[in-house]
Design a protein around this motif. Structure first.
Motif, short mmCIF file in Angstrom:
data_model
loop_
_atom_site.label_atom_id
_atom_site.label_comp_id
_atom_site.label_asym_id
_atom_site.label_seq_id
_atom_site.Cartn_x
_atom_site.Cartn_y
_atom_site.Cartn_z
N ILE A 158 0.86 -1.07 0.15
CA ILE A 158 0.02 -0.06 0.00
C ILE A 158 1.03 1.18 -0.13
O ILE A 158 1.72 1.36 0.93
CB ILE A 158 -0.88 0.11 1.39
N ARG A 160 1.33 4.87 0.29
CA ARG A 160 0.42 5.97 0.74
C ARG A 160 1.36 7.02 1.77
O ARG A 160 2.68 6.75 1.61
CB ARG A 160 -0.46 5.56 2.16
N ILE A 163 3.76 8.20 6.77
CA ILE A 163 3.72 7.09 7.96
C ILE A 163 4.97 7.63 8.98
O ILE A 163 6.03 7.75 8.44
CB ILE A 163 4.11 5.66 7.31
N TRP A 170 6.44 -1.39 12.49
CA TRP A 170 7.42 -0.81 11.56
C TRP A 170 8.70 -1.71 11.32
O TRP A 170 9.27 -2.33 12.28
CB TRP A 170 7.95 0.52 12.18
N ALA A 176 8.97 0.28 5.86
CA ALA A 176 7.46 -0.10 5.94
C ALA A 176 6.83 -0.44 6.89
O ALA A 176 7.45 -1.23 7.92
CB ALA A 176 6.99 -0.85 4.61
N GLU A 177 5.59 -0.29 7.28
CA GLU A 177 4.87 -0.75 8.49
C GLU A 177 4.53 -2.25 7.67
O GLU A 177 3.96 -2.24 6.54
CB GLU A 177 3.35 0.00 8.52
N TYR A 179 1.76 -5.73 8.15
CA TYR A 179 0.75 -6.22 8.91
C TYR A 179 0.41 -7.62 8.54
O TYR A 179 0.64 -8.09 7.31
CB TYR A 179 -0.48 -5.35 8.69
N TRP A 182 -3.65 -7.14 5.13
CA TRP A 182 -3.65 -5.85 4.66
C TRP A 182 -5.16 -5.16 4.61
O TRP A 182 -5.12 -3.94 4.48
CB TRP A 182 -2.99 -5.79 3.11
N GLY A 196 0.10 -7.07 4.68
CA GLY A 196 0.09 -5.73 4.10
C GLY A 196 1.39 -5.26 4.46
O GLY A 196 1.99 -5.29 5.43
N ASN A 198 2.85 -1.11 4.32
CA ASN A 198 2.15 0.04 4.07
C ASN A 198 3.67 1.11 3.76
O ASN A 198 4.64 1.17 5.08
CB ASN A 198 1.80 0.68 5.28
N ASP A 200 5.77 4.75 2.86
CA ASP A 200 5.29 6.11 2.89
C ASP A 200 6.02 6.77 1.49
O ASP A 200 7.04 6.70 1.22
CB ASP A 200 6.09 6.68 4.12
N HIS A 221 -1.00 -1.05 -4.29
CA HIS A 221 -2.31 -0.30 -4.02
C HIS A 221 -1.72 1.23 -4.03
O HIS A 221 -1.07 1.47 -2.98
CB HIS A 221 -2.84 -0.57 -2.75
#
Length: 455
Positions: A158, A160, A163, A170, A176-177, A179, A182, A196, A198, A200, A221
């Motif tokens: 993802i 985005r 973050i 993290w 990235a984060e 998870y 996702w 997922g 994530n 930044d 995404h």
């Protein structure tokens, strides 16, 4: 006609969990699986049964609507509904959040949390997310995956911003984060979604590309513009699908992305004020509206429904938010209805094109673009800056409008100069205006970056 007999999506990927609210999500998805085949007459009849109590509740319990409607709060017919005034972003923004909130929450409309719009209208708006609203959001997401017809168990990156590093999720080596699922823990307890990641997008794109080449996610995404730029930096990442959002997806950009990635593009249209609104038709014939979640009107300048093929204002009503009702609310976007019935057989109305906002970007002389997000974030994070807008006057000239400050320090201007020069890979000429107000565009939005010259 096989699809009309019922989706096998949950049969294939349902984890069988009976956690809180999951049965309600299943039932909502099963309803959507059936209602997507309704004729428009049946859908309109159902929508009216949702609009009547919503409007009555708003007029009784929400100060903003009580003042707006007066004695016009009874909705028994579509003419009654269309007689209600249209609400602009400016009207919403000019009222205190408590004036837009219901005076008490019904049990089935318990507030889970609050969220905020991006602020492209000039001010960020607070919206309460209720249990009922979240339920329908989850059901719409499941229907979108049923339409996409791909295995959701693949990992997703993802893309985005922003973050903040330091959370338990993290991963420093990836930047990235990370998870376990996702789509979040609630929906991930129902369906087998992959991990997922994530990222930044304010971080260097080369570093993000290196991490993606390492983890090789099945799905990316992000916005179309960012994915265009990212493609220049990837070597080994070959996703199955690109899940795009947040800006207009032009046909030529969709074609370019599919060719460069060798992957299908699946686009969605959503807004914080109403959440899921539309998604790509499985047969590639425009966007189907999530009509069971949001009632969408495309209106001309006389507030009449526009014919197919004519750009018109997007006016939305959230059918399930009783905490922060959003009724006949003008988003500030334009869209066009598609012509005729959809070949896929679904009765949901179709949009051929959404004319939405674009991600912040600068134009380069070689015909490409670069993502302006790192500089936008740096401006937002500058102390006491309430709002800022960057106007690109030429390939090298930029005018920066700033609200909340009367000047910048030499250190602050030096930092911004270095950021511009690094991003553009050439010296930039910067000028500053410290203003009381940044004027919005004709659509009511105040974008963070404006291209103010003709290439």
């Amino acid at each position: 006609m096989g699809a009309i007999q019922g989706s096998t999506f949950l049969q294939t990927y349902d984890l069988g969990s009976n956690g809180p609210g999951l049965q309600e999500v299943r039932r909502a998805f099963e309803f959507l699986d059936e209602s997507q085949w309704w004729r428009q007459e049946q859908m309109r009849e159902w929508q009216l049964t949702k609009l009547a109590p919503l409007v009555a509740h708003a007029a009784r319990r929400v100060p903003f609507y009580r003042a707006l409607y007066g004695d016009r709060a009874s909705v028994e017919t579509w003419d009654d509904f269309r007689s209600l005034p249209i609400v602009t972003r400016a009207q919403f923004a000019d009222t205190e959040p408590r004036e837009r909130e219901a005076s008490f929450a019904l049990p089935e409309h318990k507030v889970l949390h609050t969220t905020y719009t991006s602020g492209t209208s000039g001010r960020r708006l607070q919206i309460s997310i209720t249990q009922r609203l979240q339920l329908w959001r989850y059901a719409c997401i499941l229907r979108e995956w049923d339409w996409l017809a791909l295995d959701p168990r693949g990992d997703c990156a993802i893309l985005r911003a922003p973050i903040a590093p330091g959370s338990d999720s993290w991963n420093e080596s990836l930047g990235a984060e990370v998870y376990p699922t996702w789509q979040g823990p609630a929906l991930g307890a129902l369906v087998r979604f992959g991990k997922g990641f994530n990222f930044d997008i304010g971080r260097p794109i080369e570093r993000i590309a290196e991490a993606l080449d390492e983890i090789k996610p099945a799905f990316l995404h992000g916005t179309p513009t960012y994915l265009q730029v990212l493609a220049d930096h990837l070597r080994h990442c070959r996703p199955l699908a690109l899940l795009t959002l947040s800006e207009q997806l032009f046909p030529q950009v969709r074609q370019e992305l599919e060719q460069r990635y060798g992957a299908r593009v699946f686009d969605t249209y959503a807004a914080v004020e109403v959440n899921r609104a539309a998604a790509d038709c499985p047969s590639g014939q425009g966007y189907h509206l999530h009509e069971e979640n949001v009632f969408v009107e495309l209106l001309d300048e006389s507030d009449r429904e526009a014919p197919p093929g004519v750009p018109a204002r997007v006016v939305v009503t959230s059918l399930h938010n009783y905490a922060t009702p959003v009724i006949r609310y003008e988003l500030g976007d334009l869209a066009e209805y598609a012509e005729g019935a959809c070949p896929c057989g679904r009765g949901l109305r179709r949009i051929s094109t959404f004319h939405g906002r674009q991600i912040s970007r600068f134009l380069l002389e070689n015909g490409r673009v670069c993502i302006a997000t790192p500089i936008v974030i740096a401006l937002q994070d500058t102390p006491d800056v309430r709002a800022a807008q960057i106007r690109q006057k030429s390939y090298d000239d930029f005018e920066i409008l700033v609200m909340g400050r009367t000047d910048f320090t030499a250190e602050e201007t030096g930092d911004l100069q270095r950021r511009f020069d690094t991003l553009l890979q050439r010296p930039a000429r910067l000028t500053y205006q410290f203003v009381e107000r940044i004027p919005p565009l004709p659509n009511g939005k105040t974008p963070r970056v404006v291209i103010d010259f003709t290439p």
